[in-house]
Motif scaffolding. Structure first.
Motif, PDB file in Angstrom:
ATOM      1  N   GLY A  19      -0.132 -30.918  -5.816  1.00 48.46           N
ATOM      2  CA  GLY A  19      -0.409 -31.102  -4.135  1.00 48.46           C
ATOM      3  C   GLY A  19      -1.566 -31.761  -3.792  1.00 48.46           C
ATOM      4  O   GLY A  19      -1.367 -32.617  -2.946  1.00 48.46           O
ATOM      5  N   TYR A  22      -0.516 -35.617  -4.311  1.00 50.17           N
ATOM      6  CA  TYR A  22       0.055 -35.846  -3.121  1.00 50.17           C
ATOM      7  C   TYR A  22      -0.889 -36.079  -1.790  1.00 50.17           C
ATOM      8  O   TYR A  22      -0.762 -37.138  -0.988  1.00 50.17           O
ATOM      9  N   ALA A 227       6.994 -37.983  -1.492  1.00 46.13           N
ATOM     10  CA  ALA A 227       6.177 -36.623  -1.305  1.00 46.13           C
ATOM     11  C   ALA A 227       4.963 -36.620  -0.517  1.00 46.13           C
ATOM     12  O   ALA A 227       4.514 -35.928   0.388  1.00 46.13           O
ATOM     13  N   VAL A 231       4.073 -34.829   3.049  1.00 45.68           N
ATOM     14  CA  VAL A 231       2.624 -34.227   3.269  1.00 45.68           C
ATOM     15  C   VAL A 231       1.998 -34.866   4.612  1.00 45.68           C
ATOM     16  O   VAL A 231       1.709 -34.078   5.310  1.00 45.68           O
ATOM     17  N   VAL A 250       2.127 -27.724   0.241  1.00 44.93           N
ATOM     18  CA  VAL A 250       3.304 -27.910  -0.763  1.00 44.93           C
ATOM     19  C   VAL A 250       3.218 -27.689  -2.063  1.00 44.93           C
ATOM     20  O   VAL A 250       4.109 -27.237  -2.609  1.00 44.93           O
ATOM     21  N   ARG A 254       5.538 -25.235  -3.928  1.00 41.92           N
ATOM     22  CA  ARG A 254       6.335 -25.663  -5.375  1.00 41.92           C
ATOM     23  C   ARG A 254       6.193 -24.937  -6.323  1.00 41.92           C
ATOM     24  O   ARG A 254       6.939 -24.535  -7.134  1.00 41.92           O
ATOM     25  N   SER A 268      12.007 -27.855  -2.281  1.00 40.66           N
ATOM     26  CA  SER A 268      11.171 -26.812  -1.536  1.00 40.66           C
ATOM     27  C   SER A 268      10.286 -27.572  -0.483  1.00 40.66           C
ATOM     28  O   SER A 268      10.165 -26.995   0.697  1.00 40.66           O
ATOM     29  N   MET A 269       9.665 -28.686  -0.931  1.00 41.77           N
ATOM     30  CA  MET A 269       8.724 -29.371  -0.028  1.00 41.77           C
ATOM     31  C   MET A 269       9.600 -29.911   1.376  1.00 41.77           C
ATOM     32  O   MET A 269       8.980 -29.739   2.465  1.00 41.77           O
ATOM     33  N   TYR A 270      10.952 -30.275   0.998  1.00 37.60           N
ATOM     34  CA  TYR A 270      11.535 -30.893   2.177  1.00 37.60           C
ATOM     35  C   TYR A 270      11.942 -29.580   3.027  1.00 37.60           C
ATOM     36  O   TYR A 270      12.245 -29.902   4.339  1.00 37.60           O
TER      37      TYR A 270
END
Length: 293
Positions: A19, A22, A227, A231, A250, A254, A268-270
């Motif tokens: 994270g 990102y 990614a 964010v 995120v 994750r 998961s982030m989407y």
């Protein structure tokens, strides 16, 4: 400490590590777009350049020299790119800058492939950061803890620059209402260059820090760019702390997904982005920016 809890904490910290990588890239993306209106699809390429510069300098002069030189070198490259390319598209349709930076991303990736080859290049963790930290039954990499600490320092330093200096006040005013800043007799040109250097330099910093963990190869920038945009979307355009919170969120999501449903970790982030956009289309803390409305 129960073994299950130890493993859960480890996955959460690994998720936070991803994270923060990102969010360092996303902060640069957000700054450059908010002030200049440039959709920088080449941002991942600068992340890769930072990693490659770090490897070359690190192999000759050691990791500390690479850690300092890589982000500074990438920041200088960013200033040159901003002057030669970005500055021509500030008042143009954003789709043109998107096409420009897409082409630039392809050029960077292929140039790295031609110069260094397509084979991943290993980059060892420096000796003074090797080993683990023991807290009871919990064991974690010393280098990964160092990455989290450096990322926290970088975020705090950027926030202080934007919130506690005259430079930051002009940048924040330029994001909200550049015409008013121009009416006060302040040229945003040098600030646009400085913001490009800051944002792209952060990508270079992420590149050198993640190089020993993820490996160094020409396509590494394309892998992380999507990614980073996720964010930015979750955090909200123009919101510093929104991007920071989104990056941490995120990472945590994750990490939890890896623990409970490993195959769904990438998705998961989407799903998180979709949920946030359904509830808050501007993102968690998206600000109203007059010139984009």
């Amino acid at each position: 400490m129960p073994l299950e809890l130890v493993f859960l904490i480890e996955q959460l910290l690994n998720g936070l590590l991803v994270g923060v990588a990102y969010l360092l890239i996303a902060l640069g993306l957000s700054l450059i777009f908010s002030l200049g209106g440039i959709v920088n699809l080449a941002h991942g390429g600068f992340y890769a350049i930072g990693a490659y510069i770090g490897v070359q300098i690190g192999n000759r002069f050691g990791f500390p020299a690479a850690f300092v030189a890589a982000p500074l070198s990438v920041a200088v490259i960013g200033m040159v790119i901003e002057r030669l390319l970005f500055s021509r598209f500030y008042r143009a349709d954003p789709i043109l800058s998107l096409l420009l930076t897409f082409g630039l991303a392809m050029v960077i990736e292929q140039a790295l492939r031609m110069v260094f080859g397509a084979t991943p290049i290993p980059f060892a963790i420096p000796e003074f950061l090797k080993g683990q930290v023991f807290v009871g039954d919990f064991i974690y990499s010393r280098y990964r803890i160092a990455i989290l600490a450096v990322a926290a320092a970088a975020v705090l330093g950027l926030w202080l620059l934007l919130q506690r200096t005259a430079f930051g006040r002009v940048v924040r005013a330029g994001v909200q209402n550049p015409d008013m800043v121009g009416a006060l007799g302040i040229s945003l040109r040098p600030y646009l260059t400085a913001v490009a250097a800051l944002g792209i330099g952060l990508a270079g910093l992420a590149g050198i820090m993640l190089a020993p963990i993820s490996g160094v190869h020409p396509a590494m920038g394309a892998e992380i760019l999507t990614a980073a945009f996720v964010v930015v979307v979750i955090g909200g355009l123009g919101s510093f702390w929104g991007v920071v919170l989104a990056g941490l969120l995120v990472g945590l999501v994750r990490g939890l997904t890896v623990y409970f449903i490993p195959p769904a970790a990438e998705a998961s982030m989407y799903l998180l982005m979709l949920t946030v956009l359904l509830l808050r289309p501007r993102g968690l803390f998206g600000e109203r920016i007059l010139r984009f409305e």
